[in-house]
Design a protein around this motif. Structure first.
Motif, PDB file in Angstrom:
ATOM      1  N   LEU A 195       0.881  -1.165   0.000  1.00 17.52           N
ATOM      2  CA  LEU A 195       0.000   0.000   0.000  1.00 17.52           C
ATOM      3  C   LEU A 195       0.917   1.213   0.000  1.00 17.52           C
ATOM      4  N   ILE A 196       0.828   2.044  -1.040  1.00 14.94           N
ATOM      5  CA  ILE A 196       1.753   3.177  -1.095  1.00 14.94           C
ATOM      6  C   ILE A 196       1.242   4.398  -0.346  1.00 14.94           C
ATOM      7  N   TYR A 197      -0.072   4.506  -0.178  1.00 13.80           N
ATOM      8  CA  TYR A 197      -0.591   5.595   0.641  1.00 13.80           C
ATOM      9  C   TYR A 197      -2.055   5.385   0.986  1.00 13.80           C
ATOM     10  N   LEU A 198      -2.474   6.093   2.017  1.00 16.57           N
ATOM     11  CA  LEU A 198      -3.878   6.333   2.339  1.00 16.57           C
ATOM     12  C   LEU A 198      -4.006   7.843   2.408  1.00 16.57           C
ATOM     13  N   LYS A 199      -4.787   8.405   1.508  1.00 18.67           N
ATOM     14  CA  LYS A 199      -5.038   9.847   1.482  1.00 18.67           C
ATOM     15  C   LYS A 199      -6.537  10.076   1.569  1.00 18.67           C
ATOM     16  N   THR A 200      -6.898  11.271   2.009  1.00 17.75           N
ATOM     17  CA  THR A 200      -8.309  11.632   2.055  1.00 17.75           C
ATOM     18  C   THR A 200      -8.564  12.771   1.071  1.00 17.75           C
ATOM     19  N   THR A 201      -9.828  12.985   0.754  1.00 14.91           N
ATOM     20  CA  THR A 201     -10.187  14.074  -0.148  1.00 14.91           C
ATOM     21  C   THR A 201      -9.910  15.436   0.495  1.00 14.91           C
ATOM     22  N   GLN A 202      -9.546  15.434   1.774  1.00 16.16           N
ATOM     23  CA  GLN A 202      -9.158  16.676   2.432  1.00 16.16           C
ATOM     24  C   GLN A 202      -7.698  17.023   2.154  1.00 16.16           C
ATOM     25  N   ASN A 203      -6.905  16.042   1.702  1.00 15.10           N
ATOM     26  CA  ASN A 203      -5.546  16.341   1.266  1.00 15.10           C
ATOM     27  C   ASN A 203      -5.641  17.157  -0.018  1.00 15.10           C
ATOM     28  N   SER A 204      -4.639  17.963  -0.290  1.00 18.42           N
ATOM     29  CA  SER A 204      -4.667  18.750  -1.527  1.00 18.42           C
ATOM     30  C   SER A 204      -4.506  17.814  -2.726  1.00 18.42           C
ATOM     31  N   MET A 205      -5.083  18.227  -3.845  1.00 16.13           N
ATOM     32  CA  MET A 205      -4.973  17.455  -5.075  1.00 16.13           C
ATOM     33  C   MET A 205      -3.499  17.258  -5.445  1.00 16.13           C
ATOM     34  N   GLU A 206      -2.694  18.296  -5.284  1.00 14.31           N
ATOM     35  CA  GLU A 206      -1.273  18.220  -5.615  1.00 14.31           C
ATOM     36  C   GLU A 206      -0.566  17.160  -4.763  1.00 14.31           C
ATOM     37  N   GLU A 207      -0.895  17.115  -3.483  1.00 12.47           N
ATOM     38  CA  GLU A 207      -0.290  16.132  -2.579  1.00 12.47           C
ATOM     39  C   GLU A 207      -0.660  14.704  -2.996  1.00 12.47           C
ATOM     40  N   ILE A 208      -1.916  14.505  -3.374  1.00 11.58           N
ATOM     41  CA  ILE A 208      -2.369  13.170  -3.775  1.00 11.58           C
ATOM     42  C   ILE A 208      -1.731  12.764  -5.099  1.00 11.58           C
ATOM     43  N   VAL A 209      -1.670  13.692  -6.040  1.00 16.65           N
ATOM     44  CA  VAL A 209      -1.033  13.403  -7.332  1.00 16.65           C
ATOM     45  C   VAL A 209       0.424  13.057  -7.120  1.00 16.65           C
ATOM     46  N   TYR A 210       1.133  13.839  -6.303  1.00 14.68           N
ATOM     47  CA  TYR A 210       2.550  13.569  -6.045  1.00 14.68           C
ATOM     48  C   TYR A 210       2.741  12.196  -5.392  1.00 14.68           C
TER      49      TYR A 210
END
Length: 183
Positions: A163-178
Motif C-alpha cells: 500500500l503506497i498511501y492512504l489519502k483523504t479528499t481533504q488532502n490537496s490534489m497536488e499532494e495526492i497526485v505527487y
C-alpha cells in the motif's frame, strides 16, 4: 504508468466524491498516465459467498460470471490500483469491499510464512501496488485512518505488494497526485 482507479461511491446521484475522482483522473491524464476509471455502482458484481470455488473447483476463476472479470483483467495489467471510497462507519464502503473480497482468485489457496506472518502463495508473477483514497465522515479521526491503513497494509502484503498511501479528499490534489506518481 497504468493506473486503475476504482470509484466505490454508492450514491445514485453525482457527489463531490465523484467530481473529486474525475478531477484526479484528469490531472493524472494531463501528466501522461493511462487511467482506467471504473465506477463500481454501474457494474454488476456479486458479493463473495465464501465458497472457495475459485480455489478448489475452478482454480483462479470465481464461480460468478459477472463484471468482476473486467476488474481482474484491469488489476493485472495495472501498475497501481487506487481504491476510492467514502468511509462508512470508519471503513471502506460495500462496493469497494466486495471488489476486494472477490480478488482472492488472484492468489493460490496455499500459504507460506513471510516475515513471521502467513500469506497466500502468488498466482501471478506481477501484481500492482495499491493506494487508498477515501472521503472522511464527519466523525472520522486519526485513529480510524491508522486502523484502516494497517488493515490494507496487511491485505497488500498477502498479495505480495504494498500500500503506497492512504489519502483523504481533504488532502490537496497536488499532494495526492505527487503521492501517486512520486512513489
Amino acid at each position: 504508468m497504468n493506473i486503475l482507479l476504482l470509484n466505490g461511491s454508492a450514491s445514485t446521484t453525482q457527489t463531490e466524491f465523484d467530481l473529486f475522482l474525475q478531477s484526479f483522473e484528469g490531472k493524472l491524464e494531463e501528466l501522461g498516465h493511462q487511467i482506467s476509471l471504473l465506477t463500481i455502482k454501474d457494474m454488476q458484481i456479486n458479493f463473495c459467498i465464501g465458497c472457495f470455488g475459485c480455489w478448489v473447483k475452478h482454480p483462479g476463476k470465481c464461480v460468478f460470471n459477472d463484471e468482476q472479470e473486467k476488474i481482474y483483467r484491469a488489476v493485472l495489467k495495472s501498475d497501481l490500483v487506487i481504491l476510492g471510497s467514502p468511509l462508512i462507519m470508519g471503513f471502506i464502503n460495500s462496493n469497494i469491499k466486495k471488489v476486494c473480497d472477490r480478488l482472492i482468485p488472484l492468489l493460490r489457496p496455499y500459504v507460506e510464512v513471510f516475515k513471521g506472518e502467513i500469506r497466500h502463495v502468488r498466482r501471478y508473477k506481477k501484481f500492482p501496488k495499491f493506494a487508498l483514497l477515501v472521503e472522511k465522515e464527519l466523525d472520522t479521526d486519526e485513529e480510524d485512518l491508522i486502523l484502516l491503513k494497517e488493515i490494507f497494509e496487511r491485505t497488500t502484503r498477502n498479495f505480495h505488494t504494498q500500500l503506497i498511501y492512504l489519502k483523504t479528499t481533504q488532502n490537496s490534489m497536488e499532494e495526492i497526485v505527487y503521492a501517486t506518481i512520486g512513489h
